[in-house]
Write a protein that holds these residues in place. Structure first.
Motif, PDB file in Angstrom:
ATOM      1  N   PRO A  46     138.549 -41.418  40.517  1.00  0.00           N
ATOM      2  CA  PRO A  46     137.788 -40.187  40.747  1.00  0.00           C
ATOM      3  C   PRO A  46     136.428 -40.235  40.055  1.00  0.00           C
ATOM      4  O   PRO A  46     136.265 -40.870  39.015  1.00  0.00           O
ATOM      5  N   ILE A  47     135.473 -39.534  40.641  1.00  0.00           N
ATOM      6  CA  ILE A  47     134.125 -39.446  40.089  1.00  0.00           C
ATOM      7  C   ILE A  47     133.885 -37.994  39.685  1.00  0.00           C
ATOM      8  O   ILE A  47     133.814 -37.115  40.546  1.00  0.00           O
ATOM      9  N   THR A  48     133.766 -37.750  38.397  1.00  0.00           N
ATOM     10  CA  THR A  48     133.542 -36.400  37.893  1.00  0.00           C
ATOM     11  C   THR A  48     132.247 -36.353  37.099  1.00  0.00           C
ATOM     12  O   THR A  48     131.747 -37.384  36.637  1.00  0.00           O
ATOM     13  N   ALA A  49     131.725 -35.151  36.925  1.00  0.00           N
ATOM     14  CA  ALA A  49     130.499 -34.985  36.136  1.00  0.00           C
ATOM     15  C   ALA A  49     130.734 -35.397  34.692  1.00  0.00           C
ATOM     16  O   ALA A  49     129.893 -36.069  34.076  1.00  0.00           O
ATOM     17  N   ALA A  50     131.883 -35.024  34.139  1.00  0.00           N
ATOM     18  CA  ALA A  50     132.161 -35.330  32.730  1.00  0.00           C
ATOM     19  C   ALA A  50     132.249 -36.831  32.499  1.00  0.00           C
ATOM     20  O   ALA A  50     131.676 -37.359  31.534  1.00  0.00           O
ATOM     21  N   ASP A  51     132.953 -37.533  33.379  1.00  0.00           N
ATOM     22  CA  ASP A  51     133.092 -38.979  33.211  1.00  0.00           C
ATOM     23  C   ASP A  51     131.777 -39.704  33.473  1.00  0.00           C
ATOM     24  O   ASP A  51     131.475 -40.713  32.833  1.00  0.00           O
ATOM     25  N   THR A  52     130.998 -39.201  34.425  1.00  0.00           N
ATOM     26  CA  THR A  52     129.776 -39.894  34.833  1.00  0.00           C
ATOM     27  C   THR A  52     128.627 -39.648  33.867  1.00  0.00           C
ATOM     28  O   THR A  52     127.849 -40.565  33.559  1.00  0.00           O
ATOM     29  N   PHE A  53     128.522 -38.421  33.347  1.00  0.00           N
ATOM     30  CA  PHE A  53     127.363 -38.054  32.527  1.00  0.00           C
ATOM     31  C   PHE A  53     127.713 -37.654  31.097  1.00  0.00           C
ATOM     32  O   PHE A  53     126.835 -37.231  30.353  1.00  0.00           O
ATOM     33  N   GLY A  54     128.968 -37.770  30.719  1.00  0.00           N
ATOM     34  CA  GLY A  54     129.343 -37.529  29.335  1.00  0.00           C
ATOM     35  C   GLY A  54     129.861 -36.147  29.038  1.00  0.00           C
ATOM     36  O   GLY A  54     130.544 -35.942  28.038  1.00  0.00           O
ATOM     37  N   TYR A  55     129.528 -35.171  29.862  1.00  0.00           N
ATOM     38  CA  TYR A  55     130.074 -33.824  29.709  1.00  0.00           C
ATOM     39  C   TYR A  55     129.958 -33.110  31.043  1.00  0.00           C
ATOM     40  O   TYR A  55     129.173 -33.505  31.909  1.00  0.00           O
ATOM     41  N   ASP A  56     130.740 -32.059  31.203  1.00  0.00           N
ATOM     42  CA  ASP A  56     130.741 -31.332  32.464  1.00  0.00           C
ATOM     43  C   ASP A  56     129.405 -30.638  32.664  1.00  0.00           C
ATOM     44  O   ASP A  56     128.837 -30.071  31.717  1.00  0.00           O
ATOM     45  N   ARG A  57     128.894 -30.688  33.875  1.00  0.00           N
ATOM     46  CA  ARG A  57     127.603 -30.080  34.221  1.00  0.00           C
ATOM     47  C   ARG A  57     127.555 -29.901  35.731  1.00  0.00           C
ATOM     48  O   ARG A  57     128.352 -30.511  36.455  1.00  0.00           O
ATOM     49  N   PRO A  58     126.636 -29.070  36.250  1.00  0.00           N
ATOM     50  CA  PRO A  58     126.512 -28.954  37.706  1.00  0.00           C
ATOM     51  C   PRO A  58     126.218 -30.321  38.322  1.00  0.00           C
ATOM     52  O   PRO A  58     125.408 -31.086  37.802  1.00  0.00           O
ATOM     53  N   LEU A  59     126.895 -30.609  39.435  1.00  0.00           N
ATOM     54  CA  LEU A  59     126.811 -31.934  40.042  1.00  0.00           C
ATOM     55  C   LEU A  59     126.199 -31.834  41.439  1.00  0.00           C
ATOM     56  O   LEU A  59     126.630 -31.016  42.262  1.00  0.00           O
ATOM     57  N   HIS A  60     125.189 -32.678  41.678  1.00  0.00           N
ATOM     58  CA  HIS A  60     124.478 -32.726  42.961  1.00  0.00           C
ATOM     59  C   HIS A  60     124.778 -34.058  43.641  1.00  0.00           C
ATOM     60  O   HIS A  60     124.890 -35.086  42.969  1.00  0.00           O
ATOM     61  N   PHE A  61     124.826 -34.048  44.969  1.00  0.00           N
ATOM     62  CA  PHE A  61     125.137 -35.270  45.718  1.00  0.00           C
ATOM     63  C   PHE A  61     124.170 -35.369  46.901  1.00  0.00           C
ATOM     64  O   PHE A  61     124.092 -34.458  47.723  1.00  0.00           O
ATOM     65  N   GLU A  62     123.437 -36.482  46.983  1.00  0.00           N
ATOM     66  CA  GLU A  62     122.501 -36.671  48.093  1.00  0.00           C
ATOM     67  C   GLU A  62     122.962 -37.831  48.967  1.00  0.00           C
ATOM     68  O   GLU A  62     123.192 -38.946  48.488  1.00  0.00           O
ATOM     69  N   ILE A  63     123.069 -37.570  50.257  1.00  0.00           N
ATOM     70  CA  ILE A  63     123.506 -38.545  51.255  1.00  0.00           C
ATOM     71  C   ILE A  63     122.282 -39.181  51.887  1.00  0.00           C
ATOM     72  O   ILE A  63     121.500 -38.505  52.548  1.00  0.00           O
ATOM     73  N   GLY A  64     122.095 -40.485  51.684  1.00  0.00           N
ATOM     74  CA  GLY A  64     120.950 -41.179  52.270  1.00  0.00           C
ATOM     75  C   GLY A  64     119.647 -40.683  51.690  1.00  0.00           C
ATOM     76  O   GLY A  64     118.880 -40.010  52.374  1.00  0.00           O
ATOM     77  N   PHE A  65     119.364 -41.036  50.422  1.00  0.00           N
ATOM     78  CA  PHE A  65     118.197 -40.447  49.748  1.00  0.00           C
ATOM     79  C   PHE A  65     116.868 -41.092  50.121  1.00  0.00           C
ATOM     80  O   PHE A  65     115.826 -40.693  49.618  1.00  0.00           O
ATOM     81  N   GLY A  66     116.861 -42.067  51.008  1.00  0.00           N
ATOM     82  CA  GLY A  66     115.593 -42.687  51.417  1.00  0.00           C
ATOM     83  C   GLY A  66     114.926 -43.372  50.247  1.00  0.00           C
ATOM     84  O   GLY A  66     115.476 -44.280  49.642  1.00  0.00           O
ATOM     85  N   GLY A  67     113.716 -42.934  49.913  1.00  0.00           N
ATOM     86  CA  GLY A  67     113.002 -43.492  48.775  1.00  0.00           C
ATOM     87  C   GLY A  67     113.274 -42.770  47.469  1.00  0.00           C
ATOM     88  O   GLY A  67     112.705 -43.126  46.435  1.00  0.00           O
TER      89      GLY A  67
END
Length: 238
Positions: A46-67
């Protein structure tokens, strides 16, 4: 590219498109060799905000961010939020890496590959924002199943968003516009955040112009902006 498997026939089985273009310069290759691994997501689990960034926080996801212009702008504007961006095209990833380096963005993670595969690993109800800006329109009818705006992917986006979370979509292609409106019209999980017909012709605040949007305007295309709120009571930060 790793395929995303699903029993839903309306869900894409893979993402389509080029993975590389012009040969990388030495400095660009260095970014791929050094910075990209530092920003990579774990290969499984699983991918969570806490595991990815060290603590829980609002999480944004962009599909195909181009540049990566939009992702970098938002991440710089909201340093206490976490941003995950997926893009299969190597040269776009390199451009995004340069933004991350130049802006010293510690709140961005990048996956070069299938966005659906990563999205499936995010726990349901975890995302505050999902962005799909100027996706490949696949304008021919026989390619309609390749469009990201299809019932399967949209249902997955709805599952991953928190109640009150926001799905932002932008396009300059009239065929994709009509298709997206058909998919989203009356969707049971989303409210369209538009009070009048002019709303989707104006870029909302906090939504920067990307190079794809600028190119579209240079060649005389109209651009349309859509904001949908996941039905519920919570409202994400701006």
């Amino acid at each position: 590219m790793t395929a995303h498997k699903s029993g839903d026939p309306t869900t894409l089985n893979r993402l389509y498109g080029r993975q590389s273009g012009h040969k990388l310069r030495a400095g660009q290759q260095e970014l791929v060799d050094t910075l990209l691994p530092a920003l990579a997501l774990p290969e499984e689990g699983p991918i969570t905000a806490a595991d990815t960034f060290g603590y829980d926080r609002p999480l944004h996801f962009e599909i195909g961010f181009g540049g990566g212009e939009h992702m970098a702008y938002r991440a710089d504007m909201l340093p206490d939020h976490g941003f995950i961006g997926c893009e299969p095209f190597l040269n776009g990833v390199v451009t995004a890496l340069a933004h991350v380096r130049d802006k010293a963005l510690g709140n961005v993670r990048i996956h070069m590959g299938d966005a659906l595969e990563i999205l499936a690993r995010i726990p349901d109800g975890s995302l505050s924002f999902v962005y799909l800006l100027h996706p490949d329109p696949w304008p021919k009818a026989r390619h309609a199943k390749r469009r990201m705006m299809n019932p399967g992917p949209v249902a997955m986006i709805a599952k991953k968003l928190k109640p009150g979370g926001e799905f932002r979509f932008g396009t300059d292609h009239p065929v994709y516009l009509r298709w997206a409106l058909m998919v989203m019209n009356g969707h049971p999980d989303f409210d369209w955040l538009a009070s009048d017909p002019q709303d989707f012709l104006k870029r909302p605040g906090g939504w920067p112009e990307t190079r794809y949007e600028a190119k579209a305007r240079r060649i005389g295309h109209e651009v349309w902006y859509f904001r949908y709120r996941r039905r519920g009571t919570e409202t994400p930060a701006s």
